[in-house]
Write a protein that holds these residues in place. Sequence first.
Motif, short mmCIF file in Angstrom:
data_model
loop_
_atom_site.label_atom_id
_atom_site.label_comp_id
_atom_site.label_asym_id
_atom_site.label_seq_id
_atom_site.Cartn_x
_atom_site.Cartn_y
_atom_site.Cartn_z
N PRO A 198 0.83 -1.20 0.00
CA PRO A 198 0.00 0.00 0.00
C PRO A 198 0.86 1.26 0.00
CG PRO A 198 -0.21 -1.19 2.09
CD PRO A 198 0.71 -1.98 1.20
N VAL A 199 0.32 2.31 -0.55
CA VAL A 199 1.04 3.58 -0.58
C VAL A 199 1.08 4.15 0.83
CG1 VAL A 199 1.02 5.93 -1.49
CG2 VAL A 199 0.35 4.03 -2.95
N MET A 200 2.25 4.56 1.26
CA MET A 200 2.41 5.17 2.57
C MET A 200 2.51 6.68 2.38
SD MET A 200 2.39 2.64 4.63
CE MET A 200 3.00 3.34 6.15
N HIS A 201 1.84 7.42 3.22
CA HIS A 201 1.87 8.87 3.15
C HIS A 201 2.69 9.42 4.32
CE1 HIS A 201 -1.13 8.97 -0.02
NE2 HIS A 201 -1.74 8.01 0.65
N THR A 202 3.38 10.48 4.07
CA THR A 202 4.16 11.15 5.11
C THR A 202 3.37 12.37 5.58
OG1 THR A 202 6.21 10.43 4.09
CG2 THR A 202 6.35 12.25 5.65
N LEU A 203 3.22 12.47 6.89
CA LEU A 203 2.54 13.63 7.47
C LEU A 203 3.57 14.58 8.06
CD1 LEU A 203 -0.34 11.87 9.46
CD2 LEU A 203 -0.51 13.00 7.24
N SER A 204 3.34 15.85 7.88
CA SER A 204 4.18 16.84 8.56
C SER A 204 3.76 16.86 10.03
CB SER A 204 3.99 18.22 7.94
OG SER A 204 2.70 18.71 8.26
N LEU A 205 4.58 17.46 10.87
CA LEU A 205 4.22 17.56 12.28
C LEU A 205 2.96 18.41 12.47
CD1 LEU A 205 7.75 17.85 13.91
CD2 LEU A 205 6.21 15.87 13.90
N VAL A 206 2.78 19.41 11.63
CA VAL A 206 1.56 20.22 11.68
C VAL A 206 0.35 19.34 11.35
CG1 VAL A 206 0.30 22.13 10.58
CG2 VAL A 206 2.72 22.38 11.17
N ALA A 239 -4.14 20.29 23.71
CA ALA A 239 -3.00 19.90 24.56
C ALA A 239 -2.53 18.49 24.23
CB ALA A 239 -3.40 20.01 26.03
N THR A 240 -3.47 17.58 24.05
CA THR A 240 -3.10 16.19 23.74
C THR A 240 -2.49 16.10 22.35
OG1 THR A 240 -4.90 15.43 25.16
CG2 THR A 240 -3.96 13.82 23.63
N ALA A 241 -3.05 16.84 21.40
CA ALA A 241 -2.53 16.83 20.03
C ALA A 241 -1.10 17.36 19.99
CB ALA A 241 -3.43 17.65 19.12
N ARG A 242 -0.81 18.39 20.78
CA ARG A 242 0.57 18.91 20.84
C ARG A 242 1.51 17.88 21.43
NH1 ARG A 242 -2.42 23.33 22.08
NH2 ARG A 242 -2.11 23.13 24.34
N SER A 243 1.04 17.14 22.43
CA SER A 243 1.87 16.07 23.02
C SER A 243 2.15 14.96 22.02
CB SER A 243 1.18 15.49 24.26
OG SER A 243 1.08 16.45 25.27
N GLU A 279 6.00 12.41 18.31
CA GLU A 279 6.42 12.04 16.95
C GLU A 279 7.71 12.74 16.58
OE1 GLU A 279 5.17 9.83 14.60
OE2 GLU A 279 3.84 9.11 16.18
N ALA A 280 7.84 14.02 16.93
CA ALA A 280 9.04 14.77 16.60
C ALA A 280 10.26 14.19 17.31
CB ALA A 280 8.87 16.24 17.00
N ASP A 281 10.06 13.67 18.52
CA ASP A 281 11.15 13.08 19.29
C ASP A 281 11.38 11.61 18.96
OD1 ASP A 281 11.52 15.50 20.55
OD2 ASP A 281 10.37 14.95 22.34
N GLY A 282 10.55 11.06 18.06
CA GLY A 282 10.71 9.66 17.67
C GLY A 282 10.12 8.67 18.67
N ILE A 283 9.28 9.14 19.57
CA ILE A 283 8.66 8.27 20.57
C ILE A 283 7.26 7.91 20.06
CG2 ILE A 283 8.07 7.98 23.01
CD1 ILE A 283 9.93 10.40 23.54
N LEU A 312 1.28 8.94 17.33
CA LEU A 312 0.13 8.55 16.52
C LEU A 312 -0.32 7.11 16.77
CD1 LEU A 312 0.75 10.20 13.05
CD2 LEU A 312 -1.08 10.69 14.67
N ALA A 313 0.60 6.26 17.13
CA ALA A 313 0.23 4.85 17.38
C ALA A 313 -0.76 4.74 18.52
CB ALA A 313 1.47 4.02 17.67
N TYR A 314 -0.74 5.68 19.45
CA TYR A 314 -1.62 5.62 20.61
C TYR A 314 -2.87 6.49 20.45
CZ TYR A 314 -2.35 4.23 25.45
OH TYR A 314 -2.83 3.64 26.59
N LEU A 315 -2.97 7.24 19.36
CA LEU A 315 -4.11 8.12 19.14
C LEU A 315 -5.45 7.37 19.17
CD1 LEU A 315 -5.32 10.90 18.56
CD2 LEU A 315 -4.81 10.51 16.13
#
Length: 94
Positions: A26-34, A56-60, A65-69, A74-77
């Motif tokens: 499947p095609v994978m899409h890349t999301l920006s942090l925004v 607040a949760t979305a910023r966390s 994601e930015a820190d690679g955790i 997103l995996a826990y969203l």
Amino acid sequence: MPDPCGGNTDSANVLGRSTAGLVEFPVMHTLSLVDVELLSQRLLIASGATPLQAGATARSIRDAEADGIRTVGLAYLPTYCDHVACGKVVGTAV
């Protein structure tokens, strides 16, 4: 960089499915942090969180994601959304 299956490693997914002896990826899409933050906020609000709590949760999630955790990104969203929707987490708390 091409992968051994003839695709692009940027769009290849290791969870391919077999079709008539061929493997389709499947095609994978890349999301920006925004995009990560906006998507997270939208889904949390749709699950019952207020914009304040969803923001607040979305910023966390974005920061994780930015820190690679990714385990709390997103995996826990979906779990966050389920917890708000079922009342396990009070999405209107201040």
